[in-house]
Design a protein around this motif. Sequence first.
Motif, PDB file in Angstrom:
ATOM      1  N   LYS A 334      52.336  48.743  42.425  1.00 21.71           N
ATOM      2  CA  LYS A 334      52.097  48.286  40.734  1.00 21.71           C
ATOM      3  C   LYS A 334      53.174  47.309  40.280  1.00 21.71           C
ATOM      4  CE  LYS A 334      49.888  52.612  39.421  1.00 21.71           C
ATOM      5  NZ  LYS A 334      49.912  53.783  38.627  1.00 21.71           N
ATOM      6  N   SER A 335      54.506  47.622  40.822  1.00 22.80           N
ATOM      7  CA  SER A 335      55.569  46.810  40.315  1.00 22.80           C
ATOM      8  C   SER A 335      55.300  45.329  40.886  1.00 22.80           C
ATOM      9  CB  SER A 335      56.844  47.225  40.856  1.00 22.80           C
ATOM     10  OG  SER A 335      58.195  46.322  40.468  1.00 22.80           O
ATOM     11  N   GLU A 336      55.007  45.076  42.135  1.00 20.61           N
ATOM     12  CA  GLU A 336      54.871  43.958  42.650  1.00 20.61           C
ATOM     13  C   GLU A 336      53.592  43.132  42.064  1.00 20.61           C
ATOM     14  OE1 GLU A 336      54.154  44.749  46.985  1.00 20.61           O
ATOM     15  OE2 GLU A 336      56.702  45.065  47.113  1.00 20.61           O
ATOM     16  N   MET A 337      52.576  44.066  41.847  1.00 21.95           N
ATOM     17  CA  MET A 337      51.268  43.367  40.962  1.00 21.95           C
ATOM     18  C   MET A 337      51.841  42.966  39.578  1.00 21.95           C
ATOM     19  SD  MET A 337      48.496  46.048  42.306  1.00 21.95           S
ATOM     20  CE  MET A 337      47.181  45.269  41.321  1.00 21.95           C
ATOM     21  N   GLU A 338      52.396  43.495  39.031  1.00 26.01           N
ATOM     22  CA  GLU A 338      52.994  43.031  37.744  1.00 26.01           C
ATOM     23  C   GLU A 338      54.187  41.642  38.006  1.00 26.01           C
ATOM     24  OE1 GLU A 338      53.753  43.201  33.759  1.00 26.01           O
ATOM     25  OE2 GLU A 338      52.267  44.160  34.992  1.00 26.01           O
ATOM     26  N   ILE A 339      54.574  41.929  38.853  1.00 26.16           N
ATOM     27  CA  ILE A 339      55.665  40.706  39.188  1.00 26.16           C
ATOM     28  C   ILE A 339      54.825  39.695  39.461  1.00 26.16           C
ATOM     29  CG2 ILE A 339      57.248  39.537  40.847  1.00 26.16           C
ATOM     30  CD1 ILE A 339      58.590  42.463  41.253  1.00 26.16           C
ATOM     31  N   GLN A 340      53.583  39.747  40.398  1.00 24.49           N
ATOM     32  CA  GLN A 340      52.833  38.610  40.629  1.00 24.49           C
ATOM     33  C   GLN A 340      52.164  38.255  39.292  1.00 24.49           C
ATOM     34  OE1 GLN A 340      50.228  40.106  43.684  1.00 24.49           O
ATOM     35  NE2 GLN A 340      51.768  39.836  45.201  1.00 24.49           N
ATOM     36  N   ARG A 341      51.581  39.022  38.624  1.00 25.39           N
ATOM     37  CA  ARG A 341      50.856  38.641  37.236  1.00 25.39           C
ATOM     38  C   ARG A 341      51.958  37.921  36.373  1.00 25.39           C
ATOM     39  NH1 ARG A 341      51.026  39.908  32.170  1.00 25.39           N
ATOM     40  NH2 ARG A 341      52.885  41.546  32.414  1.00 25.39           N
TER      41      ARG A 341
END
Length: 565
Positions: A334-341
């Motif tokens: 989720k953190s990586e997805m948030e960073i990607q977002r």
Amino acid sequence: MNLIVLICIIVSQLIFQALYFEKYYYNEEKKILENEINNFNKFLETNNNPRDIMDYIQNIKRKENVDISLMNSNFKTEVGMESYMGGSYIEVKGSSTGKIYKVLLDQISNIEVKKNDKITVYGIIDKYGYVIPLEIHINGHDINSSYTLIPEVVLDKTSSINTKNIVELNGTVEDKIDESPGYFTISNLGMYLENVDKGNIYLNNEYIGKIKIPNSINEFLLGSKKINNGYIIAVSPLAEVNAVLGVMNNYYLIVFLVALLVVVVISFIYSKILTKPLIEMSSIAKKISKCNFTDKYKVKSEDELGELGGALNLISSNLEESLNDLKNANKQLKSEMEIQRIQEEKRKELISSISHELKTPITIIQGNINGIKSGMYSENVYNDILEETNRLNELVMEMLEVSKLESPTFKLNKEPFDLGAVVLKEIDKLKGIAKEKSLTINHNNYDELVVIGDEKRITQVVQNFLTNAIKYSPENENINIDIKKEKEKYIFSIENFGVSLNEDELSRIWDSFYRKEKSRNKKFGGTGLGLSIVKRILEIHNSNFGVESGVNSVKFYFDMDEWKE
């Protein structure tokens, strides 16, 4: 099974006692007696000092409970304790000599004394250091001073006592020794021996046998060794073995009955509580099935139940660890997805900003070219085209600079340089622009402030901070520049007045293409990449940097490591 083992142990103990204990006890006492007789004989061959002999005899008595003497053929003591010496006595340390004297108590043996009591004794001293008291004073109190402690008949029969050796002894109590009945026996041995015993002693170089005192239940083990014209005689008291065996048999019988009862009760209780850990493990297993791993089985034994409980705990721990790993992986995902977002949003914002930055000068250039095509020729048209072309070139160059600084292959050219000189040089370059706005730049004439870093990049940082301070300061304001040293670092700061930043502006000030003046008015100029480049340069220098805003001021700062030769 445990009950059978217990019964076998107790029965074996009873059989051993009945068949072998008395013989074993007698043989052990016999060995002790033989050993002490031989040791005493060797001691007499090398020492004839009466006091040393007496100390040796008393040590044997204390350690092994063996009474020993050297007697003549008529069983009269030649070297050894007299009968009066076997009584209770006090060991007194002389205050002037430091020697130990033995003060006989005889009929006042129940006297109470303790270590370090002060004592004064008037009496007769024998050659062995025994003092037969006439008067005793303990801690200043007279002890039965009117009682005659030395009957004349005793003095007549005691060869080692000279009635002329009257002494006054002052000292402290070291110890109180209880009466030794064995020495009463050995000193009067001639009275107690039967003819058979005397014959055995006469006829054998070495002899050991039992003797019994008339009118007494006490038995003694007697040993003798013939030397020269006399005998070494040793006596050791024997316990009533049969009585001891009877007491021990009764004791073990009681122990057996109590143990039998305890084993039966424990077996009953054990059978009842055996299911308790199984019920507990079943409860824990049900909680594990619901992903509840808080409870653990407390392993209290190393048997099969303990191993089962340990295995259950291991399963619980492994499941909990696996679930936690899965949860952590989900959080990380989720953190990586948030960073990607966020990165995607920044990418879109960057593209939008670049498009906007490029659109304005291109539109101006395109308009001017259309004007030229329409026959509108003027110097201003050419100047506008040149200005916008320069702006495009500046934008492209700064974008390339950002890309270069963010490349993993980029390396700083770190060398020692004078930070103060860099700051003064940049002030001198920009003082003309500051003068146009009537700005006052306050600074010190810095001595050598040598730091380690990339001089070219730090010059770029100082230039950007100073340019921004001049650009955004209202006319007639001050700009304060300071460099101070803290521990092994130099801290540069620049503060301009007449302007401030709110929380949102402070959080975005380092972002690419962000400018406080959002209209991109030519009056303020710039590409909006300056502080982004500054941030990257300071990050790869591992510098502590930041921005602070007051009510009417903005302050930028960064630090550099001091260079040491």
